[in-house]
Design a protein around this motif. Structure first.
Motif, PDB file in Angstrom:
ATOM      1  N   VAL A 157      -2.567   5.625  -4.721  1.00  0.00           N
ATOM      2  CA  VAL A 157      -1.573   4.956  -5.262  1.00  0.00           C
ATOM      3  C   VAL A 157      -0.428   4.465  -4.414  1.00  0.00           C
ATOM      4  O   VAL A 157      -0.243   3.292  -4.276  1.00  0.00           O
ATOM      5  N   GLY A 158      -0.042   5.381  -3.579  1.00  0.00           N
ATOM      6  CA  GLY A 158       0.852   5.046  -2.472  1.00  0.00           C
ATOM      7  C   GLY A 158       0.486   3.994  -1.386  1.00  0.00           C
ATOM      8  O   GLY A 158       0.873   3.160  -1.008  1.00  0.00           O
ATOM      9  N   LEU A 159      -0.916   4.035  -1.050  1.00  0.00           N
ATOM     10  CA  LEU A 159      -1.422   2.873  -0.093  1.00  0.00           C
ATOM     11  C   LEU A 159      -1.701   1.693  -0.789  1.00  0.00           C
ATOM     12  O   LEU A 159      -1.252   0.726  -0.199  1.00  0.00           O
ATOM     13  N   THR A 160      -2.067   1.603  -2.158  1.00  0.00           N
ATOM     14  CA  THR A 160      -2.195   0.473  -2.795  1.00  0.00           C
ATOM     15  C   THR A 160      -0.662  -0.410  -2.956  1.00  0.00           C
ATOM     16  O   THR A 160      -0.804  -1.415  -2.607  1.00  0.00           O
ATOM     17  N   LEU A 161       0.297   0.495  -3.348  1.00  0.00           N
ATOM     18  CA  LEU A 161       1.678  -0.236  -3.400  1.00  0.00           C
ATOM     19  C   LEU A 161       2.116  -0.538  -2.008  1.00  0.00           C
ATOM     20  O   LEU A 161       2.590  -1.890  -1.935  1.00  0.00           O
ATOM     21  N   ALA A 162       1.972   0.207  -0.926  1.00  0.00           N
ATOM     22  CA  ALA A 162       2.379  -0.187   0.219  1.00  0.00           C
ATOM     23  C   ALA A 162       1.654  -1.298   0.922  1.00  0.00           C
ATOM     24  O   ALA A 162       2.482  -2.211   1.571  1.00  0.00           O
ATOM     25  N   TYR A 163       0.463  -1.550   0.515  1.00  0.00           N
ATOM     26  CA  TYR A 163      -0.288  -2.396   1.264  1.00  0.00           C
ATOM     27  C   TYR A 163      -0.062  -3.927   0.792  1.00  0.00           C
ATOM     28  O   TYR A 163       0.152  -4.839   1.271  1.00  0.00           O
ATOM     29  N   PHE A 164      -0.006  -3.961  -0.801  1.00  0.00           N
ATOM     30  CA  PHE A 164       0.483  -5.208  -1.376  1.00  0.00           C
ATOM     31  C   PHE A 164       1.814  -5.521  -1.169  1.00  0.00           C
ATOM     32  O   PHE A 164       2.217  -6.632  -1.389  1.00  0.00           O
ATOM     33  N   ALA A 165       2.888  -4.509  -1.051  1.00  0.00           N
ATOM     34  CA  ALA A 165       4.238  -4.960  -0.990  1.00  0.00           C
ATOM     35  C   ALA A 165       4.555  -5.179   0.269  1.00  0.00           C
ATOM     36  O   ALA A 165       5.306  -6.299   0.483  1.00  0.00           O
ATOM     37  N   TYR A 166       4.049  -4.521   1.307  1.00  0.00           N
ATOM     38  CA  TYR A 166       4.700  -4.886   2.713  1.00  0.00           C
ATOM     39  C   TYR A 166       3.524  -5.871   3.694  1.00  0.00           C
ATOM     40  O   TYR A 166       3.970  -6.303   4.544  1.00  0.00           O
ATOM     41  N   ARG A 167       2.390  -5.713   2.903  1.00  0.00           N
ATOM     42  CA  ARG A 167       1.610  -6.995   3.589  1.00  0.00           C
ATOM     43  C   ARG A 167       1.332  -8.289   3.023  1.00  0.00           C
ATOM     44  O   ARG A 167       1.455  -9.289   3.821  1.00  0.00           O
ATOM     45  N   TYR A 168       1.520  -8.231   1.653  1.00  0.00           N
ATOM     46  CA  TYR A 168       1.422  -9.597   0.814  1.00  0.00           C
ATOM     47  C   TYR A 168       2.690  -9.985   0.323  1.00  0.00           C
ATOM     48  O   TYR A 168       2.648 -10.872  -0.325  1.00  0.00           O
ATOM     49  N   ARG A 169       3.690  -9.062   0.611  1.00  0.00           N
ATOM     50  CA  ARG A 169       5.161  -9.303  -0.137  1.00  0.00           C
ATOM     51  C   ARG A 169       5.032  -9.476  -1.577  1.00  0.00           C
ATOM     52  O   ARG A 169       5.978 -10.142  -2.250  1.00  0.00           O
ATOM     53  N   LEU A 170       4.312  -8.615  -2.282  1.00  0.00           N
ATOM     54  CA  LEU A 170       4.164  -8.617  -3.877  1.00  0.00           C
ATOM     55  C   LEU A 170       5.418  -7.501  -4.248  1.00  0.00           C
ATOM     56  O   LEU A 170       5.732  -6.715  -3.381  1.00  0.00           O
ATOM     57  N   PRO A 171       5.943  -7.720  -5.394  1.00  0.00           N
ATOM     58  CA  PRO A 171       6.751  -6.770  -6.018  1.00  0.00           C
ATOM     59  C   PRO A 171       6.271  -5.313  -5.777  1.00  0.00           C
ATOM     60  O   PRO A 171       5.154  -4.791  -5.830  1.00  0.00           O
ATOM     61  N   LEU A 172       7.070  -4.109  -5.529  1.00  0.00           N
ATOM     62  CA  LEU A 172       6.807  -2.892  -5.244  1.00  0.00           C
ATOM     63  C   LEU A 172       6.792  -2.329  -6.701  1.00  0.00           C
ATOM     64  O   LEU A 172       7.352  -1.434  -6.906  1.00  0.00           O
ATOM     65  N   SER A 173       5.615  -2.545  -7.204  1.00  0.00           N
ATOM     66  CA  SER A 173       5.280  -2.016  -8.598  1.00  0.00           C
ATOM     67  C   SER A 173       3.836  -1.978  -8.987  1.00  0.00           C
ATOM     68  O   SER A 173       3.145  -2.674  -8.045  1.00  0.00           O
ATOM     69  N   LEU A 174       3.346  -1.162  -9.866  1.00  0.00           N
ATOM     70  CA  LEU A 174       1.868  -0.936  -9.986  1.00  0.00           C
ATOM     71  C   LEU A 174       1.208  -2.156 -10.390  1.00  0.00           C
ATOM     72  O   LEU A 174       0.024  -2.308 -10.046  1.00  0.00           O
ATOM     73  N   ARG A 175       1.739  -3.334 -10.901  1.00  0.00           N
ATOM     74  CA  ARG A 175       0.985  -4.542 -11.136  1.00  0.00           C
ATOM     75  C   ARG A 175       0.386  -5.219  -9.911  1.00  0.00           C
ATOM     76  O   ARG A 175      -0.363  -5.676  -9.992  1.00  0.00           O
ATOM     77  N   SER A 176       1.312  -5.165  -8.913  1.00  0.00           N
ATOM     78  CA  SER A 176       0.634  -5.450  -7.643  1.00  0.00           C
ATOM     79  C   SER A 176      -0.676  -5.150  -7.025  1.00  0.00           C
ATOM     80  O   SER A 176      -1.452  -5.841  -6.391  1.00  0.00           O
ATOM     81  N   GLY A 177      -0.680  -3.740  -7.222  1.00  0.00           N
ATOM     82  CA  GLY A 177      -1.933  -3.063  -7.050  1.00  0.00           C
ATOM     83  C   GLY A 177      -3.381  -3.653  -7.585  1.00  0.00           C
ATOM     84  O   GLY A 177      -4.339  -3.445  -7.300  1.00  0.00           O
ATOM     85  N   LEU A 178      -2.930  -4.559  -8.916  1.00  0.00           N
ATOM     86  CA  LEU A 178      -4.196  -4.964  -9.411  1.00  0.00           C
ATOM     87  C   LEU A 178      -4.249  -6.388  -9.398  1.00  0.00           C
ATOM     88  O   LEU A 178      -4.935  -7.301 -10.116  1.00  0.00           O
ATOM     89  N   TYR A 179      -3.546  -7.166  -8.331  1.00  0.00           N
ATOM     90  CA  TYR A 179      -3.672  -8.536  -7.972  1.00  0.00           C
ATOM     91  C   TYR A 179      -4.879  -8.960  -7.828  1.00  0.00           C
ATOM     92  O   TYR A 179      -5.153 -10.156  -8.271  1.00  0.00           O
ATOM     93  N   PRO A 180      -5.621  -8.353  -7.061  1.00  0.00           N
ATOM     94  CA  PRO A 180      -6.943  -9.033  -6.739  1.00  0.00           C
ATOM     95  C   PRO A 180      -7.822  -8.883  -7.700  1.00  0.00           C
ATOM     96  O   PRO A 180      -8.871 -10.049  -7.881  1.00  0.00           O
ATOM     97  N   LEU A 181      -7.713  -8.406  -9.063  1.00  0.00           N
ATOM     98  CA  LEU A 181      -8.513  -8.624 -10.461  1.00  0.00           C
ATOM     99  C   LEU A 181      -7.905  -9.558 -11.274  1.00  0.00           C
ATOM    100  O   LEU A 181      -8.518 -10.430 -11.736  1.00  0.00           O
ATOM    101  N   LEU A 182      -6.567  -9.503 -11.496  1.00  0.00           N
ATOM    102  CA  LEU A 182      -5.804 -10.277 -12.296  1.00  0.00           C
ATOM    103  C   LEU A 182      -5.217 -11.408 -11.760  1.00  0.00           C
ATOM    104  O   LEU A 182      -4.715 -12.361 -12.563  1.00  0.00           O
ATOM    105  N   LYS A 183      -4.964 -11.548 -10.595  1.00  0.00           N
ATOM    106  CA  LYS A 183      -4.363 -12.634  -9.813  1.00  0.00           C
ATOM    107  C   LYS A 183      -3.036 -13.127 -10.498  1.00  0.00           C
ATOM    108  O   LYS A 183      -2.135 -12.080 -10.369  1.00  0.00           O
ATOM    109  N   GLU A 184      -2.786 -14.187 -10.792  1.00  0.00           N
ATOM    110  CA  GLU A 184      -1.256 -14.699 -11.285  1.00  0.00           C
ATOM    111  C   GLU A 184      -0.979 -14.110 -12.620  1.00  0.00           C
ATOM    112  O   GLU A 184       0.228 -14.205 -13.257  1.00  0.00           O
ATOM    113  N   LYS A 185      -1.947 -13.269 -13.393  1.00  0.00           N
ATOM    114  CA  LYS A 185      -1.821 -12.714 -14.566  1.00  0.00           C
ATOM    115  C   LYS A 185      -0.902 -11.589 -14.267  1.00  0.00           C
ATOM    116  O   LYS A 185      -0.223 -11.222 -15.385  1.00  0.00           O
TER     117      LYS A 185
END
Length: 235
Positions: A157-185
């Motif tokens: 969980v920590g790795l997922t949040l950190a990867y998408f928050a600091y690598r892709y500048r997405l919000p630091l929340s659990l929704r960002s971890g599902l971005y590859p599946l849900l995209k803009e949803k």
């Protein structure tokens, strides 16, 4: 004259997430206060169904987490930085380990280190076993809950949040971890539902641990005759 409010950071408060979460949390708390027997009966049914029918899902998922993280360690993906390519670690390795250990254990180390193996040892499931086998099973379940498998959940969980928050500048929340599946949803209702679920789950998870800690403190105060048992019953 420059507007002072322009320098203030933008608030991350989101009513679409906070208000439904508060309604659910407060509703469950009120039902538990006014209808404790009914709520306990419903929760027991849900708990027993999950333990009997879905325990294999839990065990296999956590095992897959461990295998996946070990794979990342020894693969080329383990060299990807959780930030820009030129970023440097803010803390040393041992500082991170200390912070993770303190945050991951918390009051659980004070309570469950003794209470959990004793509860497994005294459970009716192992009542017919030899006391040595009961002790081994108690340690086995405790190590599973607090060993590598438990830290694999934290790590993933920590790795997922950190990867998408600091690598892709997405919000630091659990929704960002599902971005590859849900995209803009993840920016719409689906993302809000994910964060509501995460917020409620985190709240009840924390209160459970704190509740066990309060029970332990109360028992200690009662045992030392600092406060009478009737005081805790009234509370």
């Amino acid at each position: 004259m420059k507007n002072p409010s322009a320098a203030l950071p933008k608030s991350t408060f989101d009513r679409k997430i906070t208000i439904p979460s508060l309604i659910f949390i407060i509703g469950v708390c009120l039902f538990s206060v006014f209808f404790p027997k009914e709520v306990n009966r419903v929760l027991d049914v849900i708990k027993n169904f999950i333990f009997v029918n879905l325990n294999w899902v839990y065990v296999w998922c956590v095992t897959i987490f461990v295998i996946f993280l070990v794979f990342l360690m020894f693969s080329k993906f383990g060299k990807i930085k959780l930030g820009s390519n030129d970023s440097k670690p803010e803390h040393s390795f041992f500082s991170w380990i200390s912070m993770l250990f303190a945050a991951g254990m918390g009051i659980g180390l004070m309570y469950f280190s003794v209470a959990e193996p004793m509860s497994h040892y005294s459970t009716d499931v192992f009542a017919d076993d030899h006391f040595i086998n009961r002790a081994k099973n108690a340690q086995l379940y405790t190590f599973f809950h607090w060993g590598i498998h438990a830290w694999a959940i934290y790590g993933l969980v920590g790795l997922t949040l950190a990867y998408f928050a600091y690598r892709y500048r997405l919000p630091l929340s659990l929704r960002s971890g599902l971005y590859p599946l849900l995209k803009e949803k993840t920016k719409g209702r689906w993302g809000d539902l994910i964060d509501i679920f995460a917020l409620c789950s985190t709240f009840f998870g924390i209160t459970t641990t704190l509740g066990f800690g309060v029970v332990q403190i109360n028992s200690g105060l009662e045992h030392l005759n600092i406060l009478p048992a009737a005081f805790f019953i009234r509370c």
